[in-house]
Structure formats: C-alpha cells, structure tokens
Design a protein around this motif. Structure first.
Motif, short mmCIF file in Angstrom:
data_model
loop_
_atom_site.label_atom_id
_atom_site.label_comp_id
_atom_site.label_asym_id
_atom_site.label_seq_id
_atom_site.Cartn_x
_atom_site.Cartn_y
_atom_site.Cartn_z
N ARG A 89 0.86 -1.19 0.00
CA ARG A 89 0.00 0.00 0.00
C ARG A 89 0.89 1.22 0.00
NH1 ARG A 89 -5.24 0.33 0.98
NH2 ARG A 89 -4.99 2.31 2.07
N ARG A 90 0.61 2.14 -0.91
CA ARG A 90 1.35 3.39 -0.99
C ARG A 90 0.42 4.54 -0.68
NH1 ARG A 90 3.43 -0.19 -4.13
NH2 ARG A 90 5.66 -0.37 -4.44
N GLU A 91 0.88 5.41 0.21
CA GLU A 91 0.04 6.53 0.63
C GLU A 91 0.85 7.82 0.60
OE1 GLU A 91 -1.29 5.60 4.57
OE2 GLU A 91 -2.55 3.93 3.88
N ILE A 92 0.18 8.89 0.23
CA ILE A 92 0.78 10.23 0.29
C ILE A 92 -0.12 11.06 1.18
CG2 ILE A 92 1.23 12.36 -0.99
CD1 ILE A 92 2.17 10.68 -3.33
N ARG A 93 0.50 11.68 2.16
CA ARG A 93 -0.21 12.60 3.05
C ARG A 93 0.46 13.96 2.94
NH1 ARG A 93 -3.55 9.63 6.39
NH2 ARG A 93 -3.10 7.40 6.35
N VAL A 94 -0.37 14.98 2.84
CA VAL A 94 0.10 16.36 2.70
C VAL A 94 -0.40 17.15 3.90
CG1 VAL A 94 -0.04 18.44 1.26
CG2 VAL A 94 0.09 16.18 0.18
N ALA A 95 0.46 17.96 4.48
CA ALA A 95 0.08 18.76 5.64
C ALA A 95 -1.12 19.64 5.28
CB ALA A 95 1.24 19.62 6.10
N ALA A 96 -2.06 19.72 6.21
CA ALA A 96 -3.31 20.45 5.97
C ALA A 96 -3.08 21.94 5.72
CB ALA A 96 -4.26 20.25 7.14
N LEU A 97 -1.95 22.48 6.13
CA LEU A 97 -1.69 23.90 5.89
C LEU A 97 -1.65 24.23 4.40
CD1 LEU A 97 1.52 24.88 5.08
CD2 LEU A 97 1.88 23.75 7.24
N PHE A 98 -1.49 23.22 3.54
CA PHE A 98 -1.46 23.46 2.09
C PHE A 98 -2.84 23.62 1.48
CE2 PHE A 98 2.76 21.80 2.84
CZ PHE A 98 3.50 22.77 2.19
N LYS A 99 -3.90 23.44 2.28
CA LYS A 99 -5.24 23.73 1.77
C LYS A 99 -5.37 25.21 1.44
CE LYS A 99 -7.97 20.16 4.07
NZ LYS A 99 -9.07 19.91 5.01
N GLN A 100 -4.67 26.05 2.19
CA GLN A 100 -4.75 27.50 2.01
C GLN A 100 -3.50 28.07 1.33
OE1 GLN A 100 -7.64 28.83 2.75
NE2 GLN A 100 -8.30 26.87 3.58
N ALA A 101 -2.53 27.26 1.03
CA ALA A 101 -1.26 27.73 0.47
C ALA A 101 -1.41 28.07 -1.02
CB ALA A 101 -0.19 26.66 0.64
N PRO A 102 -0.48 28.84 -1.55
CA PRO A 102 -0.48 29.10 -2.99
C PRO A 102 -0.39 27.80 -3.79
CG PRO A 102 0.99 30.62 -1.88
CD PRO A 102 0.56 29.60 -0.85
N ALA A 103 -0.96 27.81 -4.97
CA ALA A 103 -1.03 26.61 -5.82
C ALA A 103 0.36 26.04 -6.12
CB ALA A 103 -1.76 26.93 -7.11
N ALA A 104 1.33 26.90 -6.37
CA ALA A 104 2.67 26.43 -6.72
C ALA A 104 3.31 25.65 -5.58
CB ALA A 104 3.55 27.61 -7.13
N LEU A 105 3.03 26.05 -4.34
CA LEU A 105 3.61 25.34 -3.20
C LEU A 105 2.98 23.97 -3.01
CD1 LEU A 105 4.07 28.25 -0.65
CD2 LEU A 105 5.68 27.36 -2.36
N LEU A 106 1.67 23.87 -3.23
CA LEU A 106 1.02 22.56 -3.18
C LEU A 106 1.61 21.65 -4.25
CD1 LEU A 106 -1.15 20.59 -2.11
CD2 LEU A 106 -2.68 21.56 -3.82
N ARG A 107 1.78 22.19 -5.45
CA ARG A 107 2.36 21.40 -6.55
C ARG A 107 3.78 20.94 -6.20
NH1 ARG A 107 1.59 24.85 -10.29
NH2 ARG A 107 3.68 25.70 -10.40
N MET A 108 4.57 21.80 -5.57
CA MET A 108 5.94 21.44 -5.21
C MET A 108 5.96 20.29 -4.20
SD MET A 108 9.05 22.02 -3.10
CE MET A 108 8.10 22.18 -1.69
N ILE A 109 5.08 20.34 -3.20
CA ILE A 109 5.03 19.27 -2.19
C ILE A 109 4.57 17.96 -2.83
CG2 ILE A 109 3.72 18.46 -0.17
CD1 ILE A 109 5.99 20.31 0.55
N VAL A 110 3.58 18.03 -3.70
CA VAL A 110 3.08 16.83 -4.36
C VAL A 110 4.16 16.23 -5.26
CG1 VAL A 110 1.41 15.99 -6.07
CG2 VAL A 110 0.64 17.42 -4.18
N VAL A 111 4.85 17.07 -6.00
CA VAL A 111 5.95 16.59 -6.86
C VAL A 111 7.01 15.91 -6.00
CG1 VAL A 111 7.93 17.45 -8.19
CG2 VAL A 111 5.61 18.14 -8.81
N HIS A 112 7.33 16.50 -4.88
CA HIS A 112 8.33 15.92 -3.98
C HIS A 112 7.91 14.52 -3.52
CE1 HIS A 112 11.54 16.25 -0.86
NE2 HIS A 112 10.73 15.40 -0.22
N GLU A 113 6.67 14.41 -3.09
CA GLU A 113 6.19 13.11 -2.61
C GLU A 113 6.06 12.09 -3.74
OE1 GLU A 113 6.46 12.52 0.43
OE2 GLU A 113 6.71 14.63 0.97
#
Length: 164
Positions: free
Chosen positions: A98-122
C-alpha cells in the motif's frame, strides 16, 4: 533569527535579505507577489485527483497510490510537510504493498505552486526513496522551478510562523 532556522544552508546574503523582509513586515507582500495563484484543492478527494493527474502525466509506470489526503497532524507530529509511506498488507497468502501520500493540511490554504511542489516531492519518492541527485533531478523534471519553489516554501513557512 527566524530566517536562519528555515534557510539553513543558503548563502548568508540570502538569509539576511529574507530576515530584512520579515523585520520590515514585507514578507507576506513579497510572497503574495511571487505566488499569486490559489488552488481549489480543498478536500481529500480533490487532492487524490490532483495527485493522480500529475502522476499520470509524469510517472505513468509508477506503482498505484492507495490513499492521498490532507493530514492536520502532520507538521506538528512529524515535522514534515508531506509523507510518502509504503506498507505491506497481508491478504490471504499474498502480500500487497500500500502506498500513501499525506500532505500537511496547511497546504489547503497555500499558494497553488507550493502545493504542486510538495506533491511533486512526494511523487518523486515513488521512484527514488532517498533525497539524492536522481531524486532532485526527477523533481526538476516534473516541476522545472522546483528549487525556487522550495525556497519560496521556506519563506512562506517563515511568514506563517511570524503571523501566529
């Protein structure tokens, strides 16, 4: 000095500039100018779809993800902004990964580029487990401005901590 904690390893001149922005109260404006675009990825389902779209575009042959979601406890408990976990699950006589990715909830309100950067990293962790040269090369393949966005993320975190 708040900047030194978030920007450790960066040149002293850059740290000094960031600290001066913070002290002058211009850090939030600087971030808003650099990263004006917001996103609408507010739910776990929307995040799953967002991650799957990026995965389909850049990592078609990677293993499937079983779960993607926001985690409100992530930053507090693990001092992380996102995690990629792999765990073995027994199903009868078979082992299933099972593979899971969890993103910190603070990215719900973050700029789009920062969410994309975290997702790319994971997502890069699907191919490369370690933070090594091939890992960062893959991150740059998926997001050409990866390193600038990582720096901007550090500034964003500084600004969040200052405003608390």
């Amino acid at each position: 000095m708040l900047a030194a904690r978030y920007l450790a390893g960066y040149p002293p001149e850059l740290i000094a500039q960031a600290e001066q922005l913070r002290l002058d109260g211009r850090l939030a404006d600087h971030i808003a100018r650099r990263l004006p675009e917001r996103h609408e990825v507010r739910s776990d389902g929307a995040l799953f779809d967002y991650v799957q779209a990026l995965k389909a575009r850049h990592l078609r042959n990677a293993e499937p993800l079983n779960f993607v979601g926001y985690d409100a406890k992530l930053r507090v408990l693990q001092q992380a902004l996102g995690t990629h976990t792999r765990r073995t699950q027994v199903q009868g006589a078979k082992l299933k990964m099972r593979r899971e990715i969890r993103v910190a909830a603070l990215f719900k309100q973050a700029p789009a580029a920062l969410l994309r950067m975290i997702v790319v990293h994971e997502l890069a962790h699907l191919r490369e487990l370690e933070h090594n040269k091939p890992f960062y090369k893959l991150c740059q393949h998926m997001e050409p401005d990866y390193f600038q966005l990582e720096f901007d993320l550090r500034l964003y975190l500084m600004q969040l901590e200052q405003s608390q």
